[in-house]
Design a protein around this motif. Structure first.
Motif, short mmCIF file in Angstrom:
data_model
loop_
_atom_site.label_atom_id
_atom_site.label_comp_id
_atom_site.label_asym_id
_atom_site.label_seq_id
_atom_site.Cartn_x
_atom_site.Cartn_y
_atom_site.Cartn_z
N GLU A 197 16.63 35.03 -28.52
CA GLU A 197 16.91 34.24 -29.73
C GLU A 197 16.28 32.85 -29.61
O GLU A 197 15.69 32.34 -30.57
CB GLU A 197 18.42 34.09 -29.97
CG GLU A 197 19.13 35.36 -30.38
CD GLU A 197 19.24 36.37 -29.23
OE1 GLU A 197 19.31 35.96 -28.05
OE2 GLU A 197 19.23 37.58 -29.51
N GLU A 198 16.43 32.23 -28.45
CA GLU A 198 15.87 30.89 -28.27
C GLU A 198 14.35 30.92 -28.40
O GLU A 198 13.74 30.06 -29.05
CB GLU A 198 16.26 30.33 -26.89
CG GLU A 198 17.72 29.92 -26.81
CD GLU A 198 18.23 29.71 -25.38
OE1 GLU A 198 19.23 29.01 -25.23
OE2 GLU A 198 17.63 30.24 -24.41
N PHE B 27 12.61 33.10 -30.02
CA PHE B 27 12.27 33.41 -31.40
C PHE B 27 12.37 32.17 -32.29
O PHE B 27 11.46 31.88 -33.06
CB PHE B 27 13.18 34.52 -31.93
CG PHE B 27 12.91 34.87 -33.37
CD1 PHE B 27 11.86 35.72 -33.70
CD2 PHE B 27 13.67 34.34 -34.40
CE1 PHE B 27 11.57 36.04 -35.02
CE2 PHE B 27 13.40 34.64 -35.72
CZ PHE B 27 12.36 35.50 -36.03
N THR B 28 13.46 31.44 -32.15
CA THR B 28 13.67 30.26 -33.00
C THR B 28 12.55 29.23 -32.80
O THR B 28 12.02 28.68 -33.76
CB THR B 28 15.04 29.62 -32.68
OG1 THR B 28 16.04 30.63 -32.85
CG2 THR B 28 15.35 28.46 -33.59
N ALA B 29 12.19 29.01 -31.54
CA ALA B 29 11.14 28.02 -31.26
C ALA B 29 9.78 28.49 -31.79
O ALA B 29 9.02 27.72 -32.38
CB ALA B 29 11.07 27.75 -29.76
N LYS C 30 9.20 30.65 -34.17
CA LYS C 30 9.21 30.75 -35.64
C LYS C 30 8.83 29.39 -36.25
O LYS C 30 8.10 29.32 -37.24
CB LYS C 30 10.63 31.17 -36.07
CG LYS C 30 10.75 31.62 -37.50
CD LYS C 30 10.22 33.02 -37.70
CE LYS C 30 10.27 33.43 -39.16
NZ LYS C 30 9.42 34.61 -39.43
N LYS C 31 9.33 28.30 -35.65
CA LYS C 31 8.99 26.96 -36.14
C LYS C 31 7.50 26.69 -35.98
O LYS C 31 6.87 26.09 -36.85
CB LYS C 31 9.75 25.91 -35.31
CG LYS C 31 11.03 25.43 -35.92
CD LYS C 31 11.52 24.18 -35.18
CE LYS C 31 13.04 24.26 -35.05
NZ LYS C 31 13.57 23.43 -33.99
#
Ligand code: NIG
Ligand code: FE
Length: 408
Positions: free
Chosen positions: A119-120, A122-124, A126-127
């Motif tokens: 998740e971490e 992915f979030t980074a 994605k930005k």
């Protein structure tokens, strides 16, 4: 109106097809889409007489330019942490190679990437992808290579793939880069790590359908040509295409090695010899130039652009977005740098992020130019001539993005 579902009119169509004039330009043109494909394209005065230009399905772009959706064909967009502190150290005199040999560089990102959850990551990522997308990028390639153990490499590839899931603007191709750096736990047994890549990682990656291609870093601070050959031999046996980080910091004949395995591309190429360029010309591989890494590492040795031109090797340009050698999230800036640093023409630079980038990903039949039958991925820019894309730094002129025939 069966020729199209939607039609964009009064456009400078920057088709980027070859054989016509500069940029494949159609001045005052129109482009129509049916479902996810380009179904009509030509000059306004060739539009069929039955065309109803007052239909709500017709968009007047008022003389703006339309290019193919941009393609970033070389990124390391998924990684944990960042290396801003290392950037500071390099400014004080430490070299990229010194940091790498001291266990920093790629290996510090490996530690952060292993520690990060899916998740971490992915979030980074994605930005970062969002920044590329704002500038009209519709297709990206994303590599693994900061995991360097079986589970962490698979984790990276799953994250990379998922960046494209449910994203109406972005297609993602993934590349397995297990041979990026020697992980610390194998420091005294290089062969054992290559065995792990060849015997365990590659079959898993292939079996789980996680990668479209296999990459390696052929360099004295990474892997030898012989080690890369072992990886490439297995990749080709498994039916995967290959590409290579070649001749970036020294000439290990990486371009010729890539060519021997019919690589989709050989990337970086600052130290590539004339023989290497000839090998690429014969194999039909694309030369991917990465001006961001050249700039950040303050390299002085230029890639052999004149030789690539003379031997008609297609040249692509990419961000190489990564936390160390190229912390770059702007493909438009790379257009400018490819021109100012590597002396590409503005047309060559634009071909480098459209037609030739598509070829570097094996996708030229489907995208990369504006042609009927191709995927309807295109960008409307608030500019009057395509040279403006490479010319201006900052001030993103992207006004609309059409992906798979739909405005996003
Ligand atoms: O493309 N050259 C090797 N790999 C990356 C750098 C990765 C990093 O420094 O984290 C590159 O430049
Ligand atoms: Fe790279």
């Amino acid at each position: 109106m069966s020729d199209w579902d939607y039609l964009w009119v009064n456009a400078q169509l920057v088709t980027m097809t070859t054989g016509g004039g500069e940029y494949g330009l159609i001045e005052n043109g129109a482009i129509g889409v049916t479902a996810d494909r380009i179904s009509w394209l030509g000059a306004m005065n060739e539009l069929p007489v039955r065309a109803q230009l007052d239909s709500p399905r017709v968009v007047d772009v008022k003389g703006r330019c339309i290019t193919p959706g941009l393609i970033d064909c070389h990124t390391h967009l998924v990684f944990g942490g960042n290396r801003a502190r290392e950037f500071e150290m390099r400014l004080k005199g430490a070299s990229y190679e010194e940091l790498q040999r001291a266990g920093g560089g790629i290996l510090s990102t490996v530690a952060a990437t292993r520690a990060a959850s899916e998740e971490e990551l992915f979030t980074a990522a994605k930005k970062r992808a969002a920044a590329l997308k704002r500038e009209g990028v519709t297709t990206i390639e994303v590599k693994s290579g900061y995991g360097l153990d079986v589970e962490s490499e698979l984790k990276m590839l799953r994250v990379a793939k998922s960046l494209g899931d449910n994203d109406p603007q972005l297609d993602v191709t993934t590349t397995f880069l297990g041979a990026h750096a020697l992980p610390p736990e194998y420091a005294s047994d290089r062969a054992a790590y290559i065995n792990l890549v060849v015997e365990t990682m590659l079959p898993r990656v292939c079996g789980e359908n996680l990668a479209d291609a296999v990459d390696g870093f052929c360099e004295s601070i990474a892997f030898s040509p012989e080690e890369i050959e072992r990886v490439f031999t297995r990749a080709r046996e498994l039916g995967l295409a290959v590409k290579l980080h070649a001749d970036q910091l020294s000439d290990l004949n990486g371009a010729a090695l890539a060519a021997r395995y019919d690589a989709l591309s050989a990337d970086h190429l600052e130290y590539t010899s004339e023989a290497g360029v000839s090998a690429l010309a014969k194999s039909g591989s694309v030369a991917v130039l990465l001006p961001g890494a050249f700039y950040i590492l303050k390299e002085t040795r230029l890639p052999p652009v004149s030789l690539l031109r003379r031997q008609q090797v297609p040249i692509a340009v990419a961000t190489d977005a990564n936390p160390g050698s190229s912390p770059v999230l702007s493909l438009l800036l790379m257009l400018n740098m490819a021109c100012t640093l590597f002396s590409l023409t503005t047309e060559e630079a634009l071909a480098g992020v459209t037609r030739n980038a598509a070829q570097a990903l094996g996708l030229l039949d489907d995208r990369g130019t504006l042609e009927t039958g191709k995927r309807a991925d295109f960008v409307i820019w608030d500019i009057a001539h395509p040279s403006e894309l490479a010319y201006m730094i900052g001030g993103n002129p992207c006004v609309d993005i059409i992906k798979d025939g739909k405005t996003v």
